[in-house]
Design an enzyme around this catalytic site. Structure first.
Site, PDB file in Angstrom:
ATOM      1  N   TYR A 197      24.881 -17.741  24.107  1.00 34.52           N
ATOM      2  CA  TYR A 197      24.042 -16.880  24.946  1.00 34.52           C
ATOM      3  C   TYR A 197      23.085 -16.069  24.080  1.00 34.52           C
ATOM      4  CZ  TYR A 197      22.877 -13.224  28.358  1.00 34.52           C
ATOM      5  OH  TYR A 197      22.221 -12.347  29.189  1.00 34.52           O
ATOM      6  N   ASN A 198      23.610 -15.491  22.998  1.00 32.21           N
ATOM      7  CA  ASN A 198      22.767 -14.708  22.096  1.00 32.21           C
ATOM      8  C   ASN A 198      21.632 -15.547  21.523  1.00 32.21           C
ATOM      9  OD1 ASN A 198      24.658 -12.745  22.555  1.00 32.21           O
ATOM     10  ND2 ASN A 198      25.562 -12.801  20.521  1.00 32.21           N
TER      11      ASN A 198
END
Length: 356
Positions: A197-198
């Protein structure tokens, strides 16, 4: 090392710092003037057309209500059409002139083209595009059972913003419009248990910063980086290690940990207000900015802090027993949690054991 780079290594750093020292006072003055003008002359959204993706819940839903209060024409996009219908009715009562509901999946290129085309067919133009759809996960990279879900994380969190932007650019250019993108604080803050996600959100930030340079002043871009906000993600909607999308309390507690969770309405109000004032970046809550300083000046300390908060034995043990709110340092967690999440927490922990 070649001679040219050797000379540049000697000359560029001191010369760059000297130029910054001379330029900073003037730049600060012009920014202050620009800020004052934006406060006075914000963009009037009445009658303008706004597309919002991921509008069926959370930040996207509340952004729709904020634009409705400004009497804009709305296009609500999400997969859950039944949710969009109820949001449409509330948006109308809040002041939205017209509200178009479109069921679409932003990971599908053809769906993105379709809802842009339907917007133009309905209204004839487009003023704001709000790219908000996203999906988180809560597992260590090494815990993934296979790579089957990896592409989907990039699809929804990166391509789910890029596809609509590609098809909307010609229409936004004609109206000197604006793109607002929810890049999340994880776009620059390396939160553990969210490596994929990051990475996707970091790609979003880099893409839109580059696009801003490429298109010049023809289209403005506002990059929003909200922190922990009450939403499906903070209620436990994640992609699991097996690639399934589920609502689970355990990863929510491991993921959010002791962080305070802010109200969605306040976050959405800040984002829309910032966009209408022409801000390049909107950060909410503001206290997250201190972590940016840590990232630049003391990254080792930031790494140590995250290991302590998210990767130690206490969190692992507590999450398995549904008792994270009792571990040291997070005993008062419910006191800094929005009402909706307090209610969810109470329901989950008061449910009879036979239902577990």
């Amino acid at each position: 090392m070649d001679v040219m780079n050797f000379l540049l290594n000697l000359v560029v750093p001191p010369a760059g710092l000297l130029m910054l020292a001379f330029a900073w006072p003037s730049l600060a003055f012009f920014r202050a003037c620009e800020w004052a003008l934006r406060i006075i002359y914000g963009e009037d959204m009445e009658g303008k057309v706004v597309i919002i993706t991921g509008a069926s819940s959370g930040i996207g839903e509340q952004i729709a209500y904020q634009y409705a209060k400004r009497r804009a024409n709305l296009v609500l996009v999400a997969r859950r059409e039944h949710r969009l219908r109820s949001i449409r009715e509330k948006a109308r009562t809040l002041g939205a002139k017209n509200v178009l509901v479109i069921a679409a999946d932003v990971v599908k290129e053809e769906d993105c083209k379709r809802f842009i085309d339907e917007t133009i067919n309905q209204y004839g133009h487009l003023d704001h595009l709000v790219n908000n759809a996203g999906l988180g996960h809560s597992f260590l990279f090494e815990e993934a059972s296979d790579t089957s879900g990896f592409a989907h994380m990039m699809d929804i969190n990166f391509w789910g913003s890029v596809y609509p932007t590609f098809f909307a650019l010609p229409h936004l250019r004609r109206r000197n419009g604006r793109i607002i993108v929810n890049a999340s604080v994880e776009g620059w803050l390396p939160m553990p248990r969210m490596s994929l996600y990051n990475a996707a959100k970091a790609a979003v930030v880099s893409f839109y910063e580059t696009l801003r340079i490429e298109i010049g002043g023809a289209i403005d871009i506002t990059i929003a980086t909200p922190g922990w906000i009450e939403s499906d993600m903070t209620r436990g909607r994640f992609m699991t290690e097996e690639g399934e999308v589920l609502f689970k309390e355990e990863p929510r507690e491991m993921y959010v940990g002791p962080y305070p969770v802010a109200y969605t309405e306040e976050c959405a109000r800040t984002i829309v207000s910032g966009a209408c004032k022409g801000q390049r970046y909107v950060r909410f809550p503001m206290w997250y900015n201190v972590f940016f300083l840590y990232r630049v000046f003391v990254p080792d300390l930031l790494d140590w802090t995250y290991r302590l908060l998210f990767l130690n034995h206490f969190i692992t043990t507590a999450s398995k027993d549904h008792t994270l709110h009792d571990f040291k340092g997070a005993r008062k967690k419910l006191l800094i949690t929005p009402t909706s999440l307090q209610l969810l927490h109470h329901q989950q922990h008061q449910s009879p054991k036979s239902s577990e």
